[in-house]
Design an enzyme around this catalytic site. Structure first.
Site, PDB file in Angstrom:
ATOM      1  CD  GLU A  43      63.948  21.966  54.524  1.00 47.87           C
ATOM      2  OE1 GLU A  43      62.844  21.384  54.498  1.00 47.87           O
ATOM      3  OE2 GLU A  43      64.170  23.023  53.908  1.00 47.87           O
ATOM      4  CG  ASP A  95      72.435  11.400  47.976  1.00 49.10           C
ATOM      5  OD1 ASP A  95      72.429  11.338  49.224  1.00 49.10           O
ATOM      6  OD2 ASP A  95      71.801  10.624  47.245  1.00 49.10           O
ATOM      7  CG  ASP A 117      61.847  11.081  49.231  1.00 46.60           C
ATOM      8  OD1 ASP A 117      60.802  11.745  49.086  1.00 46.60           O
ATOM      9  OD2 ASP A 117      62.884  11.295  48.574  1.00 46.60           O
ATOM     10  CE  LYS A 121      58.603  -2.199  46.502  1.00 55.12           C
ATOM     11  NZ  LYS A 121      58.913  -2.213  45.091  1.00 55.12           N
ATOM     12  CB  THR A 190      57.096  22.000  53.839  1.00 52.66           C
ATOM     13  OG1 THR A 190      56.272  20.838  53.746  1.00 52.66           O
ATOM     14  CG2 THR A 190      57.881  21.965  55.133  1.00 52.66           C
TER      15      THR A 190
HETATM   16  N1  SAM Z   1      60.880  19.071  52.479  1.00 51.10           N
HETATM   17  C1  SAM Z   1      60.041  19.364  51.308  1.00 51.10           C
HETATM   18  C2  SAM Z   1      58.620  19.623  51.718  1.00 51.10           C
HETATM   19  O1  SAM Z   1      58.273  19.309  52.870  1.00 51.10           O
HETATM   20  O2  SAM Z   1      57.850  20.174  50.921  1.00 51.10           O
HETATM   21  C3  SAM Z   1      60.162  18.259  50.257  1.00 51.10           C
HETATM   22  C4  SAM Z   1      59.670  16.909  50.645  1.00 51.10           C
HETATM   23  S1  SAM Z   1      59.978  15.665  49.404  1.00 51.10           S
HETATM   24  C5  SAM Z   1      58.876  14.412  49.819  1.00 51.10           C
HETATM   25  C6  SAM Z   1      61.529  14.975  49.946  1.00 51.10           C
HETATM   26  C7  SAM Z   1      62.737  15.608  49.260  1.00 51.10           C
HETATM   27  O3  SAM Z   1      63.932  15.111  49.837  1.00 51.10           O
HETATM   28  C8  SAM Z   1      62.820  15.271  47.772  1.00 51.10           C
HETATM   29  O4  SAM Z   1      62.884  16.465  47.018  1.00 51.10           O
HETATM   30  C9  SAM Z   1      64.093  14.442  47.632  1.00 51.10           C
HETATM   31  O5  SAM Z   1      64.755  14.638  46.402  1.00 51.10           O
HETATM   32  C10 SAM Z   1      64.900  14.941  48.819  1.00 51.10           C
HETATM   33  N2  SAM Z   1      65.891  13.952  49.292  1.00 51.10           N
HETATM   34  C11 SAM Z   1      65.656  12.664  49.644  1.00 51.10           C
HETATM   35  N3  SAM Z   1      66.788  12.048  50.011  1.00 51.10           N
HETATM   36  C12 SAM Z   1      67.780  12.983  49.899  1.00 51.10           C
HETATM   37  C13 SAM Z   1      69.182  12.947  50.130  1.00 51.10           C
HETATM   38  N4  SAM Z   1      69.801  11.819  50.535  1.00 51.10           N
HETATM   39  N5  SAM Z   1      69.906  14.068  49.924  1.00 51.10           N
HETATM   40  C14 SAM Z   1      69.296  15.209  49.501  1.00 51.10           C
HETATM   41  N6  SAM Z   1      67.964  15.297  49.241  1.00 51.10           N
HETATM   42  C15 SAM Z   1      67.217  14.210  49.454  1.00 51.10           C
END
Ligand code: SAM
Length: 212
Positions: A43, A95, A117, A121, A190
Site C-alpha cells: 500500500e 517517499d 493526495d 494543481k 480506511t
Molecule cells: N491511505 C490513507 C487513508 O486512506 O486513510 C491516507 C490517505 S492521505 C490523504 C494520503 C497519504 O499518502 C498521506 O499520508 C501522504 O503523506 C502519503 N503520500 C503521498 N505521496 C506519497 C509518496 N510519494 N510516498 C509515500 N507516501 C505518500
C-alpha cells in the site's frame, strides 16, 4: 496527511529496524522469503495505517508492506502494526519516488492506492501516485497478473487516473462510482474513507491489470 509534529516519531521508527526497513533496496527480490509469503501486497500512502493493518490481519497468509513518507503519520501506522501479529508485514517510511529500486521486477502482486493526495494543481500532476511516471514503475514491479487497486473520494483524481492508466495501456478490470453502496466485508475501510462515508459521499474504486 499532515499531523502535528510528534517528538517520539523519529526515535520510534529507528527503534524498530526489523519492521521499519531503512534500506529496502537491500531486500529487493527477497521479500517473499523474508515475510514468509507467496503473495505480496503493497500500500502506497498508508497514512495512519488503518487499511494496511486491518487487511494484513484479515489476510495473514499474504505479505503486506506499507509505505508512508510523512514520519509523524508513519509512526502511528507502525505502532498499530506492531500491536498485532506482524511477522508477514513490513513498513517503509520513505517517499515512493524510489519504489522501483525497492523490489525486484515482478515481485509484487497488488499495489493499493487509497485516498491518494489529489495534487489538484496541474503543475503538481507528476506527484499524483497514478501519474504515468509511477505507472511505468508499477508495471515493472507487478507480476504478470499484477493489479493496481485504487479507492478515492475525488472524482477529478479518479478521472485523471482512468485516463492515465488507459494511455499507458492498462486493462481496466473493475470500476465503481459508489463502491460502498454494497457491503464489501473483504475490503477494510480506511480512516479517510470512513470520513467520506459519514458525509454520504460516494467512494470511487477501480482495479487495473497491467498489459499482457
Ligand atoms: N491511505 C490513507 C487513508 O486512506 O486513510 C491516507 C490517505 S492521505 C490523504 C494520503 C497519504 O499518502 C498521506 O499520508 C501522504 O503523506 C502519503 N503520500 C503521498 N505521496 C506519497 C509518496 N510519494 N510516498 C509515500 N507516501 C505518500
Amino acid at each position: 496527511m499532515r499531523m502535528r509534529k510528534k517528538s517520539w516519531a523519529e526515535p520510534f521508527l529507528k527503534e524498530n529496524p526489523d519492521f521499519v526497513i531503512e534500506k529496502p533496496e537491500v531486500r529487493a527480490g527477497r521479500w517473499h522469503e523474508l515475510l514468509g509469503c507467496t503473495r505480496l501486497r503493497v500500500e502506497i500512502g498508508s497514512g495512519k495505517g488503518d487499511y494496511f493493518t486491518k487487511m494484513a490481519a484479515m489476510n495473514t497468509e499474504e505479505g503486506w508492506i506499507g509505505i508512508e513518507k510523512e514520519h509523524n503519520v508513519a509512526a502511528v501506522a507502525v505502532k498499530k502494526a506492531l500491536a498485532q501479529p506482524h511477522e508477514h508485514m513490513a513498513f517503509i517510511a520513505q517517499d515512493a519516488d524510489q519504489i522501483s529500486t525497492w523490489f525486484a521486477p515482478g515481485e509484487i502482486d497488488v499495489i493499493h492506492l487509497n485516498f491518494s493526495d489529489p495534487w489538484p494543481k496541474s503543475g503538481y500532476a507528476k506527484r499524483r501516485l497514478s501519474h504515468a511516471r509511477f505507472l511505468k514503475q508499477y508495471e515493472t514491479l507487478l507480476n504478470e497478473n499484477g493489479q493496481v487497486i485504487m479507492k478515492t473520494d475525488n472524482p477529478k483524481l479518479f478521472e485523471f487516473s482512468l485516463t492515465e492508466f488507459s494511455k499507458e495501456n492498462w486493462l481496466l478490470c473493475e470500476v465503481s462510482v459508489d463502491f460502498r453502496r454494497l457491503p464489501h466485508p473483504e475490503d477494510a475501510i480506511t480512516e479517510y474513507e470512513q470520513k467520506f462515508m459519514d458525509l454520504g459521499q460516494p467512494i470511487y474504486r477501480a482495479v487495473w491489470q497491467k498489459k499482457a
